[in-house]
Design a protein around this motif. Structure first.
Motif, mmCIF file in Angstrom:
data_model
loop_
_atom_site.group_PDB
_atom_site.id
_atom_site.type_symbol
_atom_site.label_atom_id
_atom_site.label_comp_id
_atom_site.label_asym_id
_atom_site.label_seq_id
_atom_site.Cartn_x
_atom_site.Cartn_y
_atom_site.Cartn_z
ATOM 1 N N GLY A 15 -19.920 52.144 -172.085
ATOM 2 C CA GLY A 15 -18.799 52.699 -171.349
ATOM 3 C C GLY A 15 -19.189 53.520 -170.138
ATOM 4 O O GLY A 15 -18.329 53.919 -169.349
ATOM 5 N N GLU A 16 -20.493 53.785 -169.984
ATOM 6 C CA GLU A 16 -20.958 54.566 -168.841
ATOM 7 C C GLU A 16 -21.940 53.742 -168.007
ATOM 8 O O GLU A 16 -21.605 53.278 -166.930
ATOM 9 N N THR A 17 -23.153 53.576 -168.526
ATOM 10 C CA THR A 17 -24.166 52.803 -167.814
ATOM 11 C C THR A 17 -24.369 51.419 -168.418
ATOM 12 O O THR A 17 -25.256 50.684 -168.011
ATOM 13 N N LEU A 18 -23.550 51.073 -169.398
ATOM 14 C CA LEU A 18 -23.645 49.767 -170.068
ATOM 15 C C LEU A 18 -22.258 49.235 -170.365
ATOM 16 O O LEU A 18 -21.401 49.965 -170.888
ATOM 17 N N LYS A 19 -22.036 47.974 -170.029
ATOM 18 C CA LYS A 19 -20.816 47.310 -170.466
ATOM 19 C C LYS A 19 -21.072 46.790 -171.874
ATOM 20 O O LYS A 19 -21.947 45.951 -172.092
ATOM 21 N N TRP A 20 -20.325 47.293 -172.849
ATOM 22 C CA TRP A 20 -20.528 46.986 -174.274
ATOM 23 C C TRP A 20 -19.232 46.424 -174.822
ATOM 24 O O TRP A 20 -18.178 47.060 -174.746
ATOM 25 N N GLU A 21 -19.302 45.233 -175.353
ATOM 26 C CA GLU A 21 -18.120 44.628 -175.975
ATOM 27 C C GLU A 21 -18.474 44.235 -177.402
ATOM 28 O O GLU A 21 -19.535 43.644 -177.647
ATOM 29 N N TRP A 22 -17.606 44.581 -178.336
ATOM 30 C CA TRP A 22 -17.876 44.304 -179.746
ATOM 31 C C TRP A 22 -16.637 43.709 -180.400
ATOM 32 O O TRP A 22 -15.506 44.150 -180.155
ATOM 33 N N GLU A 23 -16.881 42.669 -181.243
ATOM 34 C CA GLU A 23 -15.781 42.075 -181.999
ATOM 35 C C GLU A 23 -16.250 41.697 -183.393
ATOM 36 O O GLU A 23 -17.388 41.265 -183.587
ATOM 37 N N SER A 24 -15.349 41.855 -184.364
ATOM 38 C CA SER A 24 -15.621 41.464 -185.744
ATOM 39 C C SER A 24 -14.822 40.212 -186.075
ATOM 40 O O SER A 24 -13.659 40.076 -185.688
ATOM 41 N N ALA A 25 -15.457 39.303 -186.820
ATOM 42 C CA ALA A 25 -14.783 38.070 -187.236
ATOM 43 C C ALA A 25 -13.997 38.256 -188.525
ATOM 44 O O ALA A 25 -13.388 37.302 -189.021
ATOM 45 N N GLN A 26 -14.016 39.474 -189.076
ATOM 46 C CA GLN A 26 -13.278 39.783 -190.302
ATOM 47 C C GLN A 26 -13.602 38.816 -191.439
ATOM 48 O O GLN A 26 -12.736 38.411 -192.213
ATOM 49 N N GLY A 27 -14.870 38.404 -191.504
ATOM 50 C CA GLY A 27 -15.321 37.553 -192.594
ATOM 51 C C GLY A 27 -15.014 36.074 -192.434
ATOM 52 O O GLY A 27 -15.301 35.281 -193.337
ATOM 53 N N ASN A 28 -14.464 35.669 -191.296
ATOM 54 C CA ASN A 28 -14.040 34.284 -191.096
ATOM 55 C C ASN A 28 -14.977 33.549 -190.139
ATOM 56 O O ASN A 28 -15.021 33.870 -188.946
ATOM 57 N N PRO A 29 -15.740 32.557 -190.615
ATOM 58 C CA PRO A 29 -16.657 31.827 -189.732
ATOM 59 C C PRO A 29 -15.960 31.155 -188.547
ATOM 60 O O PRO A 29 -16.540 31.039 -187.472
ATOM 61 N N SER A 30 -14.718 30.702 -188.747
ATOM 62 C CA SER A 30 -13.981 30.081 -187.633
ATOM 63 C C SER A 30 -13.711 31.101 -186.539
ATOM 64 O O SER A 30 -13.804 30.798 -185.341
ATOM 65 N N THR A 31 -13.385 32.319 -186.945
ATOM 66 C CA THR A 31 -13.172 33.384 -185.967
ATOM 67 C C THR A 31 -14.481 33.734 -185.270
ATOM 68 O O THR A 31 -14.499 34.022 -184.070
ATOM 69 N N ALA A 32 -15.591 33.701 -186.027
ATOM 70 C CA ALA A 32 -16.903 33.953 -185.424
ATOM 71 C C ALA A 32 -17.188 32.940 -184.323
ATOM 72 O O ALA A 32 -17.744 33.280 -183.268
ATOM 73 N N ALA A 33 -16.808 31.684 -184.545
ATOM 74 C CA ALA A 33 -17.006 30.641 -183.534
ATOM 75 C C ALA A 33 -16.149 30.909 -182.304
ATOM 76 O O ALA A 33 -16.593 30.725 -181.163
ATOM 77 N N GLN A 34 -14.912 31.370 -182.521
ATOM 78 C CA GLN A 34 -14.023 31.703 -181.400
ATOM 79 C C GLN A 34 -14.592 32.854 -180.577
ATOM 80 O O GLN A 34 -14.554 32.840 -179.339
ATOM 81 N N ILE A 35 -15.121 33.868 -181.267
ATOM 82 C CA ILE A 35 -15.709 35.007 -180.570
ATOM 83 C C ILE A 35 -16.914 34.554 -179.746
ATOM 84 O O ILE A 35 -17.084 34.957 -178.592
ATOM 85 N N ALA A 36 -17.747 33.706 -180.335
ATOM 86 C CA ALA A 36 -18.935 33.219 -179.626
ATOM 87 C C ALA A 36 -18.539 32.482 -178.355
ATOM 88 O O ALA A 36 -19.134 32.694 -177.286
ATOM 89 N N ASN A 37 -17.543 31.620 -178.440
ATOM 90 C CA ASN A 37 -17.079 30.885 -177.257
ATOM 91 C C ASN A 37 -16.502 31.823 -176.211
ATOM 92 O O ASN A 37 -16.721 31.640 -175.006
ATOM 93 N N LYS A 38 -15.792 32.827 -176.660
ATOM 94 C CA LYS A 38 -15.223 33.820 -175.733
ATOM 95 C C LYS A 38 -16.332 34.558 -175.000
ATOM 96 O O LYS A 38 -16.269 34.731 -173.769
ATOM 97 N N PHE A 39 -17.354 34.973 -175.734
ATOM 98 C CA PHE A 39 -18.457 35.696 -175.108
ATOM 99 C C PHE A 39 -19.204 34.821 -174.111
ATOM 100 O O PHE A 39 -19.590 35.284 -173.038
ATOM 101 N N VAL A 40 -19.414 33.558 -174.450
ATOM 102 C CA VAL A 40 -20.105 32.657 -173.528
ATOM 103 C C VAL A 40 -19.330 32.560 -172.214
ATOM 104 O O VAL A 40 -19.915 32.551 -171.128
ATOM 105 N N GLY A 41 -18.001 32.535 -172.315
ATOM 106 C CA GLY A 41 -17.174 32.481 -171.117
ATOM 107 C C GLY A 41 -17.282 33.734 -170.272
ATOM 108 O O GLY A 41 -17.072 33.689 -169.051
#
Length: 331
Positions: free
Chosen positions: A70-96
């Protein structure tokens, strides 16, 4: 006439300054800072104390190096809430979003990230079997853009602890998510080592947190102790297993120390905050220009023994004094 000339000179000066600024090739201080700011994207399969401690360790290691979220680093964090499909969505979002580094905490999130992040470095953390999970082919020379920290449990030492505290145990129950590659690897290793000691491993699975209580109850009458591996699904619902232990005088051992604070009777493992700090060091190496494929996968050496004496009493177990003396903390 004079007024017109003064205005003309003023506007000409302003225009010249603008053109000079555009042609200087030097960005403004604010845009320079923005352009040079590093971007770290963190994906985590589920929230529970061990993985949360890992994430905090990563963040603190970066902050200690001057990269403060939030100051000298852009930090983004997301949890998949235990769902592998959500983990895949997060990964694709981050790649974008094209971060400098993707940090993936736990095996399912690491697998999802490595599958899509072709040109972005991926640093994994808290992954039991990086080779079995097909994240890397070689621990010493990972290759590609992937490396990280493995948290392979010290199964032999954990079995030593179980036999020191409860030497009469012959049947050891284990609950795990058969859909988690790390858990399957751990249970396979557990069975191999337990067999050498004359112990029988009784397996039961739960692929959702809501199924954990039922799986734990299915072990009643079949085992003398229950072992919970570093399985994200089971650990997220640990309290339901602990309650079965309380109700039926079955000691519950944990593959991670954070679960001891939540009610497991004993645990011998790593400090996951330290796992995070070690992961953060790898992230810094990559941010400083090193190729992740040239950085060996790290393992954690230092172990901690935690005992929950209150839980032991509830489960009908007296912890031997020599074990208490070896413990780092008692609850």
């Amino acid at each position: 006439m004079i007024e017109f000339n003064v205005k003309s000179v003023f506007f000409a000066s302003v225009l010249a300054a603008i053109l000079l600024g555009c042609n200087s090739g030097e960005p403004s201080p604010s845009s320079r800072s923005k352009n040079l700011q590093k971007f770290v994207a963190v994906t985590q399969i589920v929230e529970h104390p061990s993985l949360d401690a890992t994430r905090q360790g990563i963040q603190d290691e970066l902050a200690a190096a001057g990269l403060k979220a939030g100051e000298t680093l852009k930090w983004e964090w997301e949890s998949a809430q235990g769902n592998p499909s959500t983990a895949a969505q997060i990964a694709n979002k981050f790649v974008g979003e094209n971060p400098d580094v993707i940090v993936a905490i736990a095996t399912p999130s690491a697998q999802a990230s490595v599958a899509v992040a072709r040109n972005i470095p991926v640093i994994f953390s808290a992954v039991t079997d990086p080779i079995g999970a097909k994240l890397v082919n070689n621990l010493e020379k990972p290759g590609g853009l992937v490396t990280g920290v493995t948290d392979l449990s010290p199964i032999n030492k954990q079995l030593d602890l179980i036999q020191e505290i409860t030497p009469t145990v012959k049947r050891l129950g284990v609950i795990y998510n058969s859909g988690e590659a790390n858990s399957v690897s751990l249970v396979d290793l557990l069975k191999i080592e337990a067999t050498k000691r004359g112990l029988t491993v009784v397996e039961t699975t739960a692929n959702r947190s809501s199924d954990v209580a039922t799986s734990a109850r299915s072990l009643v009458g079949k085992v003398e102790a229950i072992y919970i591996p570093t399985d994200n699904t089971i650990v997220s619902a640990l309290e339901s297993v602990v309650q079965v232990g309380f109700d039926n005088d079955i000691p519950v051992y944990a593959g991670d120390t954070d679960s001891v604070k939540r009610g497991a009777m004993a645990g011998l493992s790593f400090n996951y905050y330290d796992v995070g700090r070690q992961t953060g060091k790898l992230v810094l190496q990559v941010l400083n220009g090193e190729n992740p494929g040239d950085i060996p996968v790290k393992s954690v050496e230092e172990l901690q023994l935690l005992i929950n004496q209150k839980s032991a009493k509830e489960m009908g177990i007296k912890i031997p004094e020599f074990v208490l003396k070896k413990s780092h903390s008692n609850y």
